[in-house]
Enzyme design. Structure first.
Site, short mmCIF file in Angstrom:
data_model
loop_
_atom_site.label_atom_id
_atom_site.label_comp_id
_atom_site.label_asym_id
_atom_site.label_seq_id
_atom_site.Cartn_x
_atom_site.Cartn_y
_atom_site.Cartn_z
N HIS A 60 0.83 -1.21 0.00
CA HIS A 60 0.00 0.00 0.00
C HIS A 60 0.86 1.25 0.00
CE1 HIS A 60 -3.94 2.04 1.04
NE2 HIS A 60 -3.05 3.03 1.13
N HIS A 62 1.39 5.47 -2.02
CA HIS A 62 0.88 6.55 -2.88
C HIS A 62 2.06 7.21 -3.56
CE1 HIS A 62 -3.30 6.56 -1.33
NE2 HIS A 62 -2.70 6.01 -0.30
N GLN A 155 -9.75 9.35 -4.81
CA GLN A 155 -9.44 9.96 -3.51
C GLN A 155 -10.62 10.76 -2.94
OE1 GLN A 155 -6.04 10.69 -1.43
NE2 GLN A 155 -7.94 10.76 -0.27
N HIS A 213 -9.33 1.66 0.12
CA HIS A 213 -9.18 2.35 1.39
C HIS A 213 -10.52 2.13 2.10
CE1 HIS A 213 -5.82 4.23 -0.57
NE2 HIS A 213 -5.50 4.89 0.52
N GLU A 216 -11.03 3.97 7.08
CA GLU A 216 -9.88 4.67 7.67
C GLU A 216 -10.44 5.78 8.54
OE1 GLU A 216 -7.11 6.42 4.93
OE2 GLU A 216 -5.58 6.72 6.46
N ASP A 312 2.42 3.24 2.88
CA ASP A 312 1.36 4.22 2.64
C ASP A 312 1.91 5.57 2.16
OD1 ASP A 312 -1.16 5.31 2.41
OD2 ASP A 312 -1.63 5.29 4.55
N TRP A 318 0.39 13.78 4.17
CA TRP A 318 -0.10 13.06 5.34
C TRP A 318 1.01 12.69 6.32
CZ3 TRP A 318 -1.79 12.34 0.34
CH2 TRP A 318 -3.13 12.64 0.10
ZN LIG Z 1 -3.49 5.05 1.39
#
Ligand SMILES: [Zn+2]
Length: 426
Positions: A60, A62, A155, A213, A216, A312, A318
């Site tokens: 996982h 991005h 997203q 996802h 979360e 991630d 993030w």
């Molecule tokens: Zn993610």
């Protein structure tokens, strides 16, 4: 004739003193004292009893947002929702050249750390699909070093964001190979459930894998994983679907979870926890006691649900840290889940190697005869020591060729043995 022989390796299953022979990019021999006539071996790698592991796999990631930390500003609250808003500010400013350059830089870090397969979500809510085009280009460019698998990820919500479903479908037509989703970010629970239905049906029609996802959130009533398991079972997608994050499970009622986990097992749905990110983004609305937010890893494993750990984020809206080191990811997962038993620590090593390889459906993965000659020689003697030391990657091999090397930690005291190693074994 061998292109490469690795001498005197220890393997993840505990065997030691193993020689590994490689020809034409595949492992063709694996035995003690492998004999080879002089002049018939291309290269010899002396393992000196160290651990020869299959490469690390990140289930996982991005890659479209990586290495963008601070652009156009940093995430002040440190929350998931400000991160999503910040990514929304950054998206119109993206250029394909910059996306490609940052992704390649990250792949360079990954290869140096023996991370040779990555599943990356790519945001499809920008109608220009700039990030999709960029990462498809990167996928081809890095193929000799690293397998990059792409997930079409809406997203901003496939129903909530105008045009997202059409963009997502277009991304699949362009060659993105996995269907993504984000049901907890849709406007209502009902629309979240509807998004799971339509996305799993789209995957079933096209014969694709699914990685959403999912939940979360710290909201114990975010239960989209139940819907995902139900549609996976209904559509016969067993073994092809993963729920990423599943952090709401941390906060759910125990009785409900006792019903949910067997449903996940029945549907063959895998779980992907992202320890570095879950421990920093979740529980932000809590005072004390403060929830950890990571999903129930040991309980899922005990229920027969495969669990992988993903990185991630690395230096993005993030998360401002990270370095493509899957041993760091597993080390954090081990601590957050309190998985300190010997078998539990080995399960954490599997969560960044074998388990994600299975989730991605990688062909020829492993250190066995017939597998691809892709492996990592770690400066450790077994998986637990590798985790403890976040061991140096002495050599990274892809297709039988050494593509990266790192020096182990050394001091000038010159004591026997390697620094930070002890001689007792459990
Ligand atoms: Zn993610």
């Amino acid at each position: 004739m061998f292109d490469l022989i690795v001498r005197n390796a220890s393997l993840v299953d505990g065997r030691s003193g193993i020689d590994v022979g490689v020809r034409d990019g595949r492992i063709v021999a694996l035995e003690t004292a492998l004999s080879a006539a002089p002049g018939t071996v291309g290269e010899v790698l002396e393992a000196d009893g160290l651990l020869l592991s299959p490469p690390f796999v990140d289930a996982h990631f991005h890659m479209d947002s990586t290495l963008s930390y601070g652009m156009p500003r940093v995430n002040r609250s440190g929350t998931l929702l400000e991160g999503i808003a910040l990514w929304g500010e950054l998206k119109p400013l993206l250029t394909q050249e910059a996306l490609v350059e940052r992704a390649l830089r990250y792949c360079d870090w990954a290869v140096a750390r023996g991370l040779l397969a990555i599943r990356s979500h790519v945001d499809v809510c920008d109608p220009r699909l700039l990030a999709v085009e960029a990462l498809l280009h990167v996928r081809e460019r890095v193929k000799p070093w690293l397998d990059l698998q792409l997930v079409a990820f809406p997203q901003d919500g496939v129903l909530r964001s105008p045009g997202a479903l059409a963009n997502l479908t277009r991304a699949l037509d362009m060659g993105v190979e996995v269907v993504g989703g984000i049901p907890h970010f849709e406007r209502t629970m009902a629309e979240g459930a509807e998004s799971v239905r339509l996305l799993t049906e789209l995957a079933a029609e096209r014969g694709l894998r699914v990685d959403m996802h999912c939940d979360e959130s710290d909201d114990p009533l975010s239960r989209h994983i139940e819907t995902l398991a139900a549609h996976t079972h209904r559509l016969g997608l067993h073994g092809r679907v993963a729920g990423s994050h599943l952090t709401s499970m941390h906060s759910m009622d125990n009785y409900y979870v006792s019903k949910l986990m067997p449903l996940m097992r029945e549907a063959g749905v895998a779980a992907i926890a992202n320890p570095l990110i879950n421990i920093t983004l979740q529980g932000r609305h809590d005072t004390y006691p403060k929830r950890r937010g990571m999903t129930r890893v040991p309980e899922l494993l005990a229920a027969g649900v495969p669990v992988a750990f993903g990185h991630d984020c690395v230096m993005d809206p993030w998360y401002g840290l990270g370095s493509a080191d899957m041993l760091e990811v597993a080390h954090m997962g081990l601590h957050v889940a309190q998985m300190t038993g010997q078998d539990a620590m080995r399960a954490c090593f599997d969560a960044v190697t074998d388990t994600p390889a299975h989730i991605l459906g990688l062909e020829g993965y492993g250190v066995s005869v017939g597998c691809k000659a892709d492996f990592v020689l770690l400066d450790a003697r077994d998986p637990v020591e590798a985790l403890r030391l976040r061991a140096a990657r002495r050599a990274v091999v892809r297709g039988g060729k050494v593509i990266a090397r790192s020096q182990p930690a050394m001091s000038s005291l010159n004591l026997p043995g390697r620094p930070q190693q002890v001689d007792f074994r459990l």
